[in-house]
Design a protein around this motif. Structure first.
Motif, short mmCIF file in Angstrom:
data_model
loop_
_atom_site.label_atom_id
_atom_site.label_comp_id
_atom_site.label_asym_id
_atom_site.label_seq_id
_atom_site.Cartn_x
_atom_site.Cartn_y
_atom_site.Cartn_z
N UNK A 97 1.04 -1.21 0.08
CA UNK A 97 0.04 0.12 -0.16
C UNK A 97 1.03 1.17 0.06
N UNK A 100 0.31 4.51 1.77
CA UNK A 100 0.00 4.76 3.17
C UNK A 100 1.31 4.53 3.79
N UNK A 104 0.90 2.09 8.92
CA UNK A 104 -0.58 1.79 8.71
C UNK A 104 -0.62 0.65 7.61
N UNK A 108 -3.45 -2.05 8.79
CA UNK A 108 -4.45 -2.33 7.99
C UNK A 108 -4.59 -4.10 7.74
N UNK A 111 -6.37 -5.18 10.82
CA UNK A 111 -7.86 -4.70 10.53
C UNK A 111 -8.63 -5.75 9.80
N UNK B 192 -10.25 2.68 5.92
CA UNK B 192 -8.91 2.02 5.99
C UNK B 192 -8.62 1.07 5.05
N UNK B 195 -9.11 2.12 1.50
CA UNK B 195 -7.81 2.75 0.97
C UNK B 195 -6.66 1.73 0.48
N UNK B 196 -6.70 0.62 1.33
CA UNK B 196 -5.65 -0.43 0.94
C UNK B 196 -5.87 -1.16 -0.28
N UNK B 198 -7.56 0.34 -2.76
CA UNK B 198 -7.11 1.27 -3.81
C UNK B 198 -5.66 1.20 -4.09
#
Ligand SMILES: Nc1ncnc2c1ncn2[C@@H]1O[C@H](COP(=O)(O)OP(=O)(O)OP(=O)(O)O)[C@@H](O)[C@H]1O
Ligand SMILES: [Mg+2]
Lengths: 250, 332
Positions: A97, A100, A104, A108, A111, B192, B195-196, B198
């Motif tokens: 990513x 990011x 992050x 992620x 998450x 979040x 966006x990952x 993306x």
């Protein structure tokens, strides 16, 4: 939850075949990774190693054969469903990513498999520390050097606290001096987390050192499998690699 | 400390909205209209950001949900006594009902969100070019439905008699509300993960994120916020199907791109900056004098200039004026 320890549980590919317009990338391959062991997967370029990882992780579907995780057949499962059931992987050609932050990136992943934000943050802090990436925590992932990017891929996979991890050449581009620390990390994933690890790498010393078992692929077929000592003495394996070296030097 | 850094991501855009609103109180009543309009645009562009900015997938269909929201709030708040005159063929359940300002806005958001969800269920399976074209089809379908279906609105007529409750204050509060929701969404697990996806679709799927589900959630929230913005819009000026169609689609996308599509800050900056230019040109098209000069631009200048601005920004600064980054008000 889904991460409870069940020793003896395995991730298994049975009779997997896969071809890409004419190229038989995999030909009836069987492979099993049990929890708590490291299986080294080696073979020359184009042997089908990444294809096998793609089939195991759901990014590619086999023409025939099945994939099972524990006692469930998962051949048709989507990648994200496999991820949520404890199957993590890295990519040979990672990008991650990019815009990011490094931190992050790791958060992620936690998450993604259902961890809360606090747990995700804690796992990221811990993993970045263990992988030596702490000082880049707030930098965008795109700023990382190649080797660090690989390690970030590993951090993302581990943040999922997986039952099985498939690592596709995670140590490529790693400076020689950092290989021992990396080997230590893989061992701790096996021993402390009880995960099953499938490790692809061209660094024979690394593979020989940390694998409990080694599986050799050549042109889509299993050429040999066994303990490192057995593989080391196997002439076919040496021949497959000599062939590769000859090709690489052209 | 993290929380603190997070907060400025919200504070920057919020302060900008408040400043625009306060500036609006210092000007003449006729000029104030431009500020109100700009704040409604902020609401639309930020709603668009929720989906486009976080997913990286372009949508040409969002103004559909603005239109649907405008229709919902408009039809519900025209006084019952005036409905037969402008909407003679209105369905019974709509004809006898009139709601207040706030409930009309809430329902506009609800209907916008439900429509977006229905559209997203099949559409979010698509990606890339196919997704973009399909959202455009949604705009066309919605436009024609609203234009020719007189059971649910005025059809070709203009929405007159809607109480004009969207003044500077309502527009500012509405824009702030949308900014806060967009902020909360983008900090959430869903934002979040989206966006990952993306950044890297495959890597995101590998860590357990369903691209389909994340896009679906964002599209629905974005549709609801667009619906709300449509409600604000219909309470601002008498609009018709043309007001919420291609020109609005173009200008709001231009605002998002000019500001920087991947940040909330970019969405707000873009909406306000392009609004300022657009309003200035609108005034000039009507003829005005500025520092003693008489200016009278030919009609159509606005769209040409905004189009050229968008192209220029895309060439010189592809990630927008803000670089697509969030604001840093105070250094750490
Ligand atoms: N998506 C694809 N389309 C066409 N051919 C493919 C595709 N993926 C793999 N192949 C082919 O399948 C064979 C096996 O490729 P694979 O990437 O699995 O090898 P590998 O063992 O990972 O090699 P390396 O060590 O170079 O990473 C190769 O001949 C490759 O060209
Ligand atoms: Mg490979």
């Amino acid at each position: 939850m889904q991460l409870e320890r069940r020793p003896g549980e395995s991730l298994r590919a049975s009779a997997i075949s896969r071809s890409f317009d004419g190229v038989q990338a995999l030909h009836g391959v069987d492979l099993e990774v049990r929890r708590g062991e490291v299986v080294g997967l080696i073979g020359p370029n184009g042997a089908g190693k990444s294809t096998l990882v793609n089939v195991l992780s759901g990014f590619d579907h086999p023409d025939s054969g099945t994939v099972t995780l524990g006692d469930q057949e998962i051949t048709r499962w989507t990648p994200h469903r496999r991820g949520r059931h404890g199957l993590a992987r890295t990519f040979q050609h990672t990008r991650g990513f990019r815009s990011l932050s490094v931190r992050e990136n790791v958060e992620v992943s936690a998450l993604g498999v259902g961890a809360g934000p606090r747990v995700a943050a804690a796992r990221a802090t811990d993993l970045l520390q263990r992988l030596g990436l702490s000082r880049y925590a707030d930098a965008p992932a795109s700023a990382l050097a190649h080797g660090d990017e690989r390690r970030l891929g590993v951090a993302r996979a581990l943040a999922m606290e997986p039952r099985f991890v498939l690592l596709d050449e995670p140590a490529a581009g790693l400076p020689e001096a950092e290989v021992p620390a990396f080997a230590e990390l893989v061992r701790s994933v096996r021993d402390d987390h009880g995960a099953g690890v499938l490790l692809i790498d061209h660094n024979m010393a690394l593979i020989m050192e940390i694998s409990d078992r080694i599986h050799v692929l050549d042109r889509g077929r299993t050429l040999a499998q066994g303990a490192p000592a057995e593989i080391r003495g196997n002439l076919d394996v040496a021949a497959a690699y000599l062939g590769e070296t000859a090709v690489a030097e052209e | 400390m993290k929380r603190f850094a997070d907060l400025q991501v919200l504070a920057g855009p919020a302060v900008l909205v408040v400043v625009a609103a306060l500036l609006g109180t210092t000007v003449s009543v006729s000029t104030q209209g431009y500020f109100t309009d700009a704040l409604v645009k902020v609401a639309i562009v930020v709603a668009l950001y929720v989906f486009v900015g976080n997913s990286g997938v372009l949508s040409f269909g969002h103004i559909s949900f603005v239109a649907v929201g405008a229709w919902t709030a408009g039809v519900l708040s025209v006084p019952a006594s005036e409905k037969p005159a402008i909407m003679p063929n209105l369905a019974h359940f709509l004809r006898d009902r009139t709601t207040g300002n706030l409930s009309s806005l809430a329902l506009a958001a609800l209907v916008g969100g439900v429509c977006a969800l229905i559209v997203a269920l099949p559409l979010m399976r698509l990606s890339g070019l196919a997704a973009g074209i399909a959202t455009f089809a949604v705009l066309e379908i919605t436009h024609n439905l609203l234009r020719y279906e007189e059971k649910i609105g005025p059809g070709l007529n203009t929405f007159s008699s809607v109480p004009e409750t969207t003044g500077l204050r309502q527009a500012a509060l509405g824009a702030l509300f949308v900014v806060v929701v967009a902020f909360a969404y983008s900090r959430s697990r869903f934002g979040r993960l989206l966006r990952a996806t993306r950044e890297d679709d495959a890597a995101a799927r590998a860590v357990g994120a369903s691209v389909y589900r994340q896009r679906l959630i964002a599209f629905t929230i974005s549709g609801a916020l667009c619906g709300l913005a449509g409600g604000l819009y219909v309470h601002l000026l008498p609009l018709n199907t043309e007001t919420v169609y291609l020109d609005l689609t173009f200008i709001t996308l231009a605002m998002l791109v000019v500001g920087g599509a991947t940040s909330l800050w970019g969405a707000v900056v873009g909406a306000l900056a392009v609004s300022a230019i657009d309003s200035g040109l609108a005034v000039a098209e009507n003829g005005t004098s500025f520092l003693g000069w008489h200016i009278d631009l030919p009609a159509g200048t606005r769209v040409i200039v905004v189009g050229a601005l968008m192209a220029t920004v895309l060439i010189l600064r592809p990630s927008g004026l803000t670089g697509g980054r969030e604001v840093k008000l105070w250094p750490r």
